[in-house]
Design a protein around this motif. Structure first.
Motif, short mmCIF file in Angstrom:
data_model
loop_
_atom_site.label_atom_id
_atom_site.label_comp_id
_atom_site.label_asym_id
_atom_site.label_seq_id
_atom_site.Cartn_x
_atom_site.Cartn_y
_atom_site.Cartn_z
N LEU A 1 -4.50 -12.86 -4.26
CA LEU A 1 -4.25 -12.44 -2.88
C LEU A 1 -5.40 -11.59 -2.34
CD1 LEU A 1 -0.41 -11.78 -3.04
CD2 LEU A 1 -1.66 -13.88 -2.52
N ILE A 2 -6.21 -11.04 -3.24
CA ILE A 2 -7.42 -10.34 -2.78
C ILE A 2 -8.36 -11.37 -2.15
CG2 ILE A 2 -9.49 -9.08 -3.52
CD1 ILE A 2 -7.80 -7.65 -5.58
N THR A 3 -8.52 -12.50 -2.87
CA THR A 3 -9.38 -13.56 -2.35
C THR A 3 -8.85 -14.07 -1.01
OG1 THR A 3 -9.64 -14.18 -4.65
CG2 THR A 3 -10.50 -15.71 -3.02
N TYR A 4 -7.53 -14.29 -0.95
CA TYR A 4 -6.95 -14.80 0.29
C TYR A 4 -7.11 -13.79 1.43
CZ TYR A 4 -4.93 -18.99 -1.76
OH TYR A 4 -4.77 -20.22 -2.34
N GLY A 5 -6.94 -12.51 1.10
CA GLY A 5 -7.08 -11.47 2.12
C GLY A 5 -8.50 -11.38 2.64
N SER A 6 -9.47 -11.79 1.80
CA SER A 6 -10.86 -11.66 2.22
C SER A 6 -11.20 -12.65 3.34
CB SER A 6 -11.80 -11.85 1.02
OG SER A 6 -11.87 -13.20 0.64
N TYR A 7 -10.33 -13.62 3.54
CA TYR A 7 -10.58 -14.60 4.61
C TYR A 7 -9.75 -14.32 5.86
CZ TYR A 7 -12.88 -17.19 0.96
OH TYR A 7 -13.72 -17.55 -0.04
N ILE B 1 8.73 -3.15 -5.19
CA ILE B 1 7.49 -2.99 -5.95
C ILE B 1 6.42 -4.00 -5.51
CG2 ILE B 1 6.47 -3.01 -8.27
CD1 ILE B 1 9.26 -2.25 -9.33
N CYS B 2 6.83 -5.26 -5.39
CA CYS B 2 5.81 -6.29 -5.19
C CYS B 2 5.25 -6.33 -3.77
CB CYS B 2 6.36 -7.66 -5.60
SG CYS B 2 6.55 -7.80 -7.39
N VAL B 3 6.10 -6.25 -2.75
CA VAL B 3 5.56 -6.33 -1.39
C VAL B 3 4.55 -5.20 -1.13
CG1 VAL B 3 6.11 -6.22 1.07
CG2 VAL B 3 7.43 -7.71 -0.43
N PRO B 4 4.85 -3.95 -1.52
CA PRO B 4 3.83 -2.91 -1.31
C PRO B 4 2.51 -3.22 -2.03
CG PRO B 4 5.96 -1.90 -1.76
CD PRO B 4 6.14 -3.38 -1.97
N ILE B 5 2.59 -3.81 -3.24
CA ILE B 5 1.34 -4.13 -3.96
C ILE B 5 0.65 -5.34 -3.34
CG2 ILE B 5 0.35 -4.76 -6.20
CD1 ILE B 5 2.49 -3.11 -7.54
N GLN B 6 1.46 -6.27 -2.84
CA GLN B 6 0.90 -7.44 -2.15
C GLN B 6 0.04 -6.94 -0.97
OE1 GLN B 6 4.08 -9.56 -0.33
NE2 GLN B 6 3.00 -11.51 -0.18
N ILE B 7 0.56 -5.95 -0.25
CA ILE B 7 -0.18 -5.39 0.88
C ILE B 7 -1.49 -4.76 0.39
CG2 ILE B 7 -0.08 -3.54 2.63
CD1 ILE B 7 2.97 -4.22 2.87
N CYS B 8 -1.43 -4.10 -0.79
CA CYS B 8 -2.66 -3.53 -1.37
C CYS B 8 -3.70 -4.62 -1.61
CB CYS B 8 -2.37 -2.85 -2.72
SG CYS B 8 -1.37 -1.38 -2.64
N GLU B 9 -3.26 -5.73 -2.23
CA GLU B 9 -4.23 -6.79 -2.54
C GLU B 9 -4.87 -7.35 -1.27
OE1 GLU B 9 -3.72 -9.95 -5.28
OE2 GLU B 9 -2.89 -8.69 -6.86
N PHE B 10 -4.04 -7.59 -0.26
CA PHE B 10 -4.60 -8.13 1.00
C PHE B 10 -5.61 -7.15 1.60
CE2 PHE B 10 -0.50 -10.75 1.74
CZ PHE B 10 -1.06 -11.86 1.14
N ALA B 11 -5.25 -5.85 1.56
CA ALA B 11 -6.13 -4.85 2.17
C ALA B 11 -7.46 -4.76 1.41
CB ALA B 11 -5.44 -3.48 2.20
N ILE B 12 -7.38 -4.79 0.06
CA ILE B 12 -8.62 -4.73 -0.74
C ILE B 12 -9.50 -5.93 -0.41
CG2 ILE B 12 -9.56 -4.89 -3.09
CD1 ILE B 12 -7.03 -3.42 -4.06
N GLY B 13 -8.89 -7.11 -0.34
CA GLY B 13 -9.65 -8.32 -0.07
C GLY B 13 -10.31 -8.27 1.30
N ARG B 14 -9.54 -7.83 2.31
CA ARG B 14 -10.12 -7.86 3.65
C ARG B 14 -11.20 -6.80 3.80
NH1 ARG B 14 -6.48 -7.82 8.95
NH2 ARG B 14 -6.50 -5.59 8.58
N ARG B 15 -11.02 -5.63 3.15
CA ARG B 15 -12.07 -4.63 3.23
C ARG B 15 -13.29 -5.04 2.40
NH1 ARG B 15 -12.55 0.83 4.46
NH2 ARG B 15 -11.19 0.29 6.20
#
Ligand code: PFF
Length: 456
Positions: free
Chosen positions: A236-242, A56-70
């Motif tokens: 993790l959205i914030t972290y992904g944004s960088y 459950i968590c790793v797939p959602i972790q990937i979502c947060e990173f992707a949202i942040g980077r986009r």
């Protein structure tokens, strides 16, 4: 990393993984995980926890990173950047509130860790199990001391963010984390060679599925997994944004989850064998004080235990600080980015609000009777806080994130981000299905059944 208007970038994948691990590895691994395993009945909990992390968590972790980077913004802005004009930014808003909620009890436990640096150094807790247990009881019930430690820890967190020394702290902590890991390994080796350790290992490793009749164990495991990975509140959205487009989100996420889980599991190999070496030990009876009752006893069995113990609590405090910084940064960045507040005003306001909410948690382990045993609930205020924020708020944030990616941004949209520049990403279609079906259904079922069990 600092969230500022001039957007920075990680130095590369390693920088990103280490910074995210700095947020992930903290009290959740070394205090939260053993405490939850103790409350949840041992190995069966561990098993459910692992399923929650990787399914459950790793797939959602990937979502947060992707949202942040986009989105290239902090959470509220990132949702808005991907779906302008919609109300999805409210998911970011939930994360802002959750950040304050979690920080309010996190600083209390971090404050205990701070005190135990000193207690371990001077051997204040004594060396017999009885003495150590009653020492923690007396310490946790000391209202002025707990308020003082909580405020000091919160003030340190705020000062680091305000003083622009965040990078320095995180770099120092990064250098020290391998040492924490090494100490944990040594402690685990010592713990498993204590008399009675075999019972602890059996408790930790041999699942007793008859304990799984209660849905709350699933809920606790899910909440603990979110909490430990810093997931579900937009950090993790914030972290992904960088993160630069060149880096693979998929492999970073797996590395971070593996690292975080390894440290949590290792903490269990220390606490349970050492705990069961104490006659009459009952892991479910200790509540939030578990590690503070077991670890001093373990240090007392070691040559040079006082130095060892003090070093261990110091490193744990550093790990807690880097996590606390990332908790405070979410609401602060929000006020700066979306409401144009100055950093100073944002930090001071959020810190003051957190301090108010932290008071009842700081007084809930013996200092004030009504907070130690909440009338009608039979638990302490700190445990109530961690239940509300970890077990409900974070998974609900994760659920909404998965729904956003699966149905609003849509899997193809997210995959265009994840597969950018031919990044490595295994099983993209499977990931899409998990995000669309498995994550939402699993979280909704666990939460609804838990609510039903609570009200019935
Ligand atoms: N992951 C941290 C820990 O395990 O101690 C706690 C945490 C930090 C949770 C940051 C959430 C967060 F956004």
């Amino acid at each position: 990393m600092a969230v500022s208007s001039d957007r920075g970038m990680w130095s590369g994948r390693l920088g990103f993984i280490l910074a995210t691990a700095g947020s992930a590895v903290g009290l959740g691994n070394i205090w939260g995980f053993p405490t939850q395993v103790g409350q949840g009945g041992g190995a069966a909990f561990v098993l459910i926890y692992l399923v929650c992390v990787f399914l459950i968590c790793v797939p959602i972790q990937i979502c947060e990173f992707a949202i942040g980077r986009r989105g290239q913004r902090a959470p509220v802005g990132a949702f808005d950047a991907i779906r302008p004009g919609s109300r999805w930014w409210l998911v970011g808003g939930l994360g802002v509130i959750t950040g304050v909620g979690i920080l309010s009890f996190y600083v209390v436990v971090a404050g205990w860790t701070l005190a135990y640096i000193w207690f371990a150094a001077v051997g204040a807790a004594g060396d017999t199990p009885k003495a150590i247990e009653s020492f923690f009881g007396r310490f946790a019930a000391n209202a002025p001391l707990n308020l003082f430690l909580t405020i000091v820890t919160l003030a340190m967190t705020a000062a680091i963010i305000l003083g622009g020394v965040r990078n320095g702290i995180e770099r120092a902590s990064r250098a020290l984390m391998p040492l924490l890991f090494g100490l944990l390994v040594l402690l685990a080796i010592r713990a498993v060679t204590l008399p009675g350790a075999a019972d602890g290992l059996a408790y930790y490793l041999k699942p007793d599925f008859s304990r799984l009749t209660n849905i709350r164990v699933f809920n606790a495991a899910l909440g603990q997994a979110f909490f430990s990975l810093s997931l579900g509140m937009g950090t993790l959205i914030t972290y992904g944004s960088y993160l630069s487009k060149r880096e693979s989100i998929g492999s970073s996420a797996l590395w971070i989850a593996a690292l975080d889980t390894t440290i949590a599991l290792l903490a269990g190999f220390v606490i349970f064998p050492a705990g069961f070496s104490i006659p009459g030990f009952d892991p479910s009876a200790s509540g939030p004080g578990l590690i503070f009752q077991v670890l001093p006893r373990l240090f007392a069995t070691l040559p040079g235990g006082q130095l060892f113990g003090a070093t261990f609590f110091l490193l744990l405090f550093m790990a807690a600080l880097t996590s606390a910084i990332s908790l405070l940064e979410v609401p602060v960045a929000h006020l700066i980015d979306e409401h144009r507040w100055s950093r100073r005003k944002a930090v001071l306001t959020i810190t003051a609000a957190t301090a108010l909410l932290a008071v009842p948690s700081a007084l809930s382990n013996g200092a004030v009777g009504a907070l130690t045993q909440l009338p009608g609930l039979g638990l302490d205020f700190l445990t109530l806080m961690s239940t509300i924020w970890n077990n409900f708020s974070l998974p609900i944030g994760g659920l909404l994130t998965a729904i956003f990616v699966g149905y609003i941004w849509r899997v193809e949209g997210a995959l265009s981000e994840l597969l950018a520049e031919h990044a490595w990403f295994p099983y993209p279609r499977l990931w899409g299905r998990i995000v669309r079906y498995v994550c939402p259904v699993a979280i909704v079922v666990i939460i609804l059944f838990t609510i039903r069990a609570l009200v019935s």
